[in-house]
Design a protein around this motif. Structure first.
Motif, PDB file in Angstrom:
ATOM      1  N   MET D  89       0.828  -1.200   0.000  1.00 32.03           N
ATOM      2  CA  MET D  89       0.000   0.000   0.000  1.00 32.03           C
ATOM      3  C   MET D  89       0.866   1.254   0.000  1.00 32.03           C
ATOM      4  SD  MET D  89      -3.080   0.735  -0.323  1.00 32.03           S
ATOM      5  CE  MET D  89      -4.530   1.652   0.157  1.00 32.03           C
ATOM      6  N   GLN D  90       1.887   1.246   0.835  1.00 33.39           N
ATOM      7  CA  GLN D  90       2.794   2.396   0.886  1.00 33.39           C
ATOM      8  C   GLN D  90       3.389   2.697  -0.484  1.00 33.39           C
ATOM      9  OE1 GLN D  90       5.649   1.217   3.800  1.00 33.39           O
ATOM     10  NE2 GLN D  90       4.484   2.046   5.543  1.00 33.39           N
ATOM     11  N   ARG D  91       3.807   1.630  -1.144  1.00 36.75           N
ATOM     12  CA  ARG D  91       4.461   1.833  -2.437  1.00 36.75           C
ATOM     13  C   ARG D  91       3.474   2.350  -3.480  1.00 36.75           C
ATOM     14  NH1 ARG D  91       9.513  -0.101  -2.104  1.00 36.75           N
ATOM     15  NH2 ARG D  91       9.731   0.218  -4.344  1.00 36.75           N
ATOM     16  N   LEU D  92       2.304   1.774  -3.492  1.00 33.62           N
ATOM     17  CA  LEU D  92       1.314   2.228  -4.476  1.00 33.62           C
ATOM     18  C   LEU D  92       0.930   3.686  -4.212  1.00 33.62           C
ATOM     19  CD1 LEU D  92      -0.520   1.836  -6.842  1.00 33.62           C
ATOM     20  CD2 LEU D  92      -2.212   0.758  -5.345  1.00 33.62           C
ATOM     21  N   GLU D  93       0.758   4.001  -2.941  1.00 31.22           N
ATOM     22  CA  GLU D  93       0.406   5.391  -2.611  1.00 31.22           C
ATOM     23  C   GLU D  93       1.491   6.356  -3.073  1.00 31.22           C
ATOM     24  OE1 GLU D  93      -0.294   4.966   1.545  1.00 31.22           O
ATOM     25  OE2 GLU D  93      -2.484   4.911   1.328  1.00 31.22           O
ATOM     26  N   ALA D  94       2.720   5.939  -2.882  1.00 30.10           N
ATOM     27  CA  ALA D  94       3.825   6.801  -3.308  1.00 30.10           C
ATOM     28  C   ALA D  94       3.780   7.040  -4.813  1.00 30.10           C
ATOM     29  CB  ALA D  94       5.156   6.161  -2.916  1.00 30.10           C
ATOM     30  N   VAL D  95       3.598   5.981  -5.571  1.00 36.54           N
ATOM     31  CA  VAL D  95       3.548   6.121  -7.019  1.00 36.54           C
ATOM     32  C   VAL D  95       2.339   6.958  -7.446  1.00 36.54           C
ATOM     33  CG1 VAL D  95       3.245   4.906  -9.209  1.00 36.54           C
ATOM     34  CG2 VAL D  95       4.815   4.005  -7.477  1.00 36.54           C
ATOM     35  N   ALA D  96       1.191   6.679  -6.849  1.00 31.76           N
ATOM     36  CA  ALA D  96      -0.033   7.379  -7.237  1.00 31.76           C
ATOM     37  C   ALA D  96       0.087   8.878  -6.974  1.00 31.76           C
ATOM     38  CB  ALA D  96      -1.232   6.793  -6.484  1.00 31.76           C
ATOM     39  N   ALA D  97       0.848   9.206  -5.945  1.00 33.58           N
ATOM     40  CA  ALA D  97       0.959  10.615  -5.567  1.00 33.58           C
ATOM     41  C   ALA D  97       1.901  11.398  -6.469  1.00 33.58           C
ATOM     42  CB  ALA D  97       1.438  10.720  -4.112  1.00 33.58           C
ATOM     43  N   GLU D  98       2.686  10.661  -7.244  1.00 30.36           N
ATOM     44  CA  GLU D  98       3.599  11.359  -8.145  1.00 30.36           C
ATOM     45  C   GLU D  98       2.830  12.093  -9.243  1.00 30.36           C
ATOM     46  OE1 GLU D  98       6.254   8.495  -9.693  1.00 30.36           O
ATOM     47  OE2 GLU D  98       7.066   7.913  -7.736  1.00 30.36           O
ATOM     48  N   GLY D  99       3.510  12.958  -9.928  1.00 32.26           N
ATOM     49  CA  GLY D  99       2.853  13.678 -11.027  1.00 32.26           C
ATOM     50  C   GLY D  99       3.039  12.930 -12.339  1.00 32.26           C
ATOM     51  N   GLY D 100       2.800  13.603 -13.405  1.00 32.09           N
ATOM     52  CA  GLY D 100       3.028  13.003 -14.719  1.00 32.09           C
ATOM     53  C   GLY D 100       1.783  12.384 -15.301  1.00 32.09           C
ATOM     54  N   PRO D 101       1.837  12.030 -16.548  1.00 29.22           N
ATOM     55  CA  PRO D 101       0.703  11.432 -17.244  1.00 29.22           C
ATOM     56  C   PRO D 101       0.251  10.166 -16.534  1.00 29.22           C
ATOM     57  CG  PRO D 101       2.531  11.856 -18.747  1.00 29.22           C
ATOM     58  CD  PRO D 101       3.037  12.143 -17.399  1.00 29.22           C
ATOM     59  N   VAL D 102      -1.040   9.940 -16.580  1.00 30.45           N
ATOM     60  CA  VAL D 102      -1.566   8.789 -15.843  1.00 30.45           C
ATOM     61  C   VAL D 102      -0.987   7.480 -16.372  1.00 30.45           C
ATOM     62  CG1 VAL D 102      -3.636   8.516 -17.290  1.00 30.45           C
ATOM     63  CG2 VAL D 102      -3.654   7.750 -14.904  1.00 30.45           C
ATOM     64  N   GLN D 103      -0.762   7.383 -17.683  1.00 27.83           N
ATOM     65  CA  GLN D 103      -0.226   6.118 -18.177  1.00 27.83           C
ATOM     66  C   GLN D 103       1.177   5.844 -17.621  1.00 27.83           C
ATOM     67  OE1 GLN D 103      -1.027   8.863 -19.773  1.00 27.83           O
ATOM     68  NE2 GLN D 103      -0.454   8.795 -21.971  1.00 27.83           N
ATOM     69  N   ASP D 104       1.931   6.879 -17.340  1.00 27.54           N
ATOM     70  CA  ASP D 104       3.249   6.673 -16.724  1.00 27.54           C
ATOM     71  C   ASP D 104       3.100   6.176 -15.288  1.00 27.54           C
ATOM     72  OD1 ASP D 104       4.255   7.560 -19.067  1.00 27.54           O
ATOM     73  OD2 ASP D 104       5.302   9.317 -18.254  1.00 27.54           O
ATOM     74  N   ARG D 105       2.146   6.783 -14.594  1.00 23.54           N
ATOM     75  CA  ARG D 105       1.961   6.350 -13.206  1.00 23.54           C
ATOM     76  C   ARG D 105       1.485   4.895 -13.145  1.00 23.54           C
ATOM     77  NH1 ARG D 105      -2.162  10.122 -11.250  1.00 23.54           N
ATOM     78  NH2 ARG D 105      -2.026  11.163 -13.275  1.00 23.54           N
ATOM     79  N   VAL D 106       0.586   4.533 -14.038  1.00 21.87           N
ATOM     80  CA  VAL D 106       0.113   3.145 -14.063  1.00 21.87           C
ATOM     81  C   VAL D 106       1.264   2.206 -14.405  1.00 21.87           C
ATOM     82  CG1 VAL D 106      -1.341   1.494 -15.298  1.00 21.87           C
ATOM     83  CG2 VAL D 106      -2.278   3.698 -14.590  1.00 21.87           C
ATOM     84  N   ARG D 107       2.048   2.606 -15.395  1.00 25.40           N
ATOM     85  CA  ARG D 107       3.168   1.741 -15.747  1.00 25.40           C
ATOM     86  C   ARG D 107       4.126   1.563 -14.576  1.00 25.40           C
ATOM     87  NH1 ARG D 107       5.966  -0.399 -19.914  1.00 25.40           N
ATOM     88  NH2 ARG D 107       4.634   0.464 -21.534  1.00 25.40           N
ATOM     89  N   ARG D 108       4.429   2.659 -13.927  1.00 26.78           N
ATOM     90  CA  ARG D 108       5.341   2.558 -12.778  1.00 26.78           C
ATOM     91  C   ARG D 108       4.764   1.671 -11.679  1.00 26.78           C
ATOM     92  NH1 ARG D 108       6.940   7.995 -13.709  1.00 26.78           N
ATOM     93  NH2 ARG D 108       5.223   8.705 -12.406  1.00 26.78           N
ATOM     94  N   ALA D 109       3.490   1.919 -11.382  1.00 21.79           N
ATOM     95  CA  ALA D 109       2.846   1.128 -10.325  1.00 21.79           C
ATOM     96  C   ALA D 109       2.829  -0.354 -10.703  1.00 21.79           C
ATOM     97  CB  ALA D 109       1.422   1.627 -10.082  1.00 21.79           C
ATOM     98  N   ALA D 110       2.486  -0.618 -11.941  1.00 24.79           N
ATOM     99  CA  ALA D 110       2.379  -2.007 -12.398  1.00 24.79           C
ATOM    100  C   ALA D 110       3.735  -2.703 -12.353  1.00 24.79           C
ATOM    101  CB  ALA D 110       1.804  -2.054 -13.816  1.00 24.79           C
ATOM    102  N   ALA D 111       4.759  -1.996 -12.783  1.00 21.54           N
ATOM    103  CA  ALA D 111       6.092  -2.601 -12.770  1.00 21.54           C
ATOM    104  C   ALA D 111       6.596  -2.751 -11.329  1.00 21.54           C
ATOM    105  CB  ALA D 111       7.054  -1.761 -13.589  1.00 21.54           C
TER     106      ALA D 111
END
Lengths: 223, 223, 223, 223
Positions: D89-111
């Motif tokens: 949860m901590q990690r996902l929250e961190a990624v979700a809180a970042e900026g940038g295009p949503v597809q980048d955030r999803v990719r980062r979270a997924a990876a």
DNA sequence: TATGAATGAGGGTTCATTCAT
DNA sequence: AATGAATGAACCCTCATTCAT
């Protein structure tokens, strides 16, 4: 006795005093609170089913504190026995020392032990149920004290028999065991919300005892 | 009942029969042997202090075998209760069904329960000491059966009171609890090597009960 | 295989047939009933928490009977695995053997495995949760069979990649593991009373797979 | 939570930190060591096949000590779940809180979830295999937390769909379950000595997800 | 083909008590 | 005067499997 700190108590408490003893408010000193709580729990669930952890939790005390005041869980039980024996003995001695016809003294003693037992039902429950959970040594002490109690009571019966106000169809020993069996079993059936007050039950029990001892006629042995 | 295999027993056993039941010879079938051994140990050391390990060792049986026949240690205790209740009830019913004056029937019943209790002292010890160690459900069953027993006995007292051969100064309910308290406590003081035989004690107990119920004069309530 | 008595089954059962297999009516032959019941219980409570006693009770059969048909509890589980593997393999082989464009065959296979999995959710639950509870030997067999299954599926992916109708940005191996992870986890979240039918979910899953494999553009690797 | 003594941990640990957590050196405090050892054993042999005896032996601790810190074996498992959920949860929250295009955030979270899962494979193995071995209460808690996690992830998908950068051919819910099925099953086939690094696999998985979500053409549903 | 009594090893857990602090 | 972590023995019970019948 293992409790290292305990003030003496005035002698000859009344039956209502003794009930207060068991209710021990949370601000009372640690050993007293432990004893009160233990009495409650032992009566409720039995000695073996009450863990030291439960006792100290209910008394809001730590385990270390408990073992500071008491040698063992066993010791806690021994104290309960000591307390109830001391109390009953005091009351019987007081009654026995009074004057008046022996049948009046017996009636008073018989009724009083019922009332006191009911006022301390937890003690009574523990008493008749947990003796075997005490160490051999302590069992012996309890039994010895109990015997002294019975002997005092028996001496009143014998006195009446010698005066002829009681029959001696049945040996005094048997009469005493017979009566205290009934008394101990109060904890089995007595409910505070029942129809009769403690005093009424005490009256009835005393009547049964005294009537059984009435001299005269007697009931023929069957055959 | 949890024992899955057990034949019925003949009706109306005598007191001496019942003692034999408890003595279960080693070659008897497994459940019977377990029950006999458990009765002995429970009476000796108390239910909670008797381990399943001790029981199966004494019965020369494996733990698995025990759990094949009994659901739990608790179940073993429940069987002891069932057995003693069944027995006492049978005997009381037999006496109650006989003819003759009600005071004779009461005397016989009162004396017989003493003799039977002494013949099965282990059962009696367990009975009055271990009820609270039974599961709630089973406690309820035992109490219900016990109540039926008391009610049958009480009906005899009431019958006598209505005929006027017994006093009604004390309610029949109280008389019954009074008497069975005495009886249950036999296990506390009775020793086989004592001076009196079981029959003599039964006679004395019955006399005390019958004398207490004698009508007439009565002892004045203390004033 | 340890089951000694079992009729062959027709090949290529439909998804609804397979659901019937699991429902095994009580009058069906003993081994089949045992297998059906075991499947239900293993899925419900897990293999280790299901006792042989429970299985035979639910199947209304004795323990002896069970051990007559199966070598061990483990063997029962192995049979469940064998059954589900056989079934899934048959279906995939059928689809793979059909004609038509490879993307159609992949879509059909992908959707069908979802529908079949949902129709046999208990099997799926057991499959992904209990493999380690099988003996080493049997685990090896299951894994080998599973590998054959994956290889067949992968060959379809590869075929598409070679034809250029699927992208090969991601290795076919990974695609297969990716997809079957999703499929196995259906048992974790699928509820029969949900909004979507099994066929709809199958369609969605197949779409996700096929869309991921679309050639062209592709999503740029982040950086 | 049942562990009574445990300090908080720094926020936002990296994936490699978390792997260290599981490796718990032998000189670390008792509860930590127990947790580390239990994680290892549960992943290896399954929860039900790991005895408390084995755990305490491997942790070089007595059973009593274990029960001092944990309420039960179950509690140990619950702690494992709590730890992994907290971490993911901590990690996902961190990624979700970042900026940038949503597809980048999803990719980062997924990876990232793939990399983290591989870094804590034991946790993942336990997670998907042992949920049903937790008490009902604790299962509910875990599922609730898991739902929160899924919902956060789903909100990213939805965001992309609303922006039109992701297709909505498949409902976001299904996409999430689809993807996390794949992720959870990593523990089934991933081997540290395989050809691909954790990061490569994370990249592939993210690519499959993102590609499946590409808008445009789409694959026609089979007809 | 089927029974069910019996095994025996091992399961998780509780608990009174100790002891360094 | 009091703490609370740690001990270690014992506890009740479960279970897959066997075997005589």
């Amino acid at each position: 006795m293992a409790v290292r700190t305990r003030g003496g108590r005035g002698k000859q408490p009344t039956a209502s005093d003794t009930a207060l003893l068991a209710a021990a408010p949370p601000e009372s000193p640690v050993p007293r609170r432990l004893l009160a709580v233990a009495t409650r729990l032992f009566a409720d669930k039995g000695f073996d089913r009450t863990s030291v952890q439960e006792i100290v939790a209910a008394a809001e005390v730590t385990k270390g504190a408990m073992y500071h005041y008491f040698d063992s869980k066993d010791d806690l039980l021994a104290e309960v026995y000591a307390r109830v024996l001391r109390l009953q003995m005091q009351r019987l001695e007081a009654v026995a020392a009074e004057g008046g016809p022996v049948q009046d003294r017996v009636r008073r003693a018989a009724a009083d032990v019922v009332v006191t037992t009911i006022a301390n039902l937890d003690d009574a429950t523990i008493f008749f149920r947990s003796l075997h959970q005490l160490s051999e040594d302590k069992q012996r002490e309890v039994r010895a004290e109990r015997r002294r109690y019975h002997e005092l009571f028996r001496s009143l019966i014998t006195e009446g028999q010698e005066q002829g106000v009681f029959t001696d169809r049945v040996p005094a020993d048997i009469v005493v065991d017979f009566y205290f069996g009934s008394v101990h079993h109060l904890s089995t059936w007595y409910r505070p919300d029942g129809e009769l007050t403690a005093e009424e039950i005490g009256g009835h029990y005393a009547t049964l005892l005294l009537d059984a001892l009435r001299p005269g006629g007697g009931t023929a042995t069957m055959g």
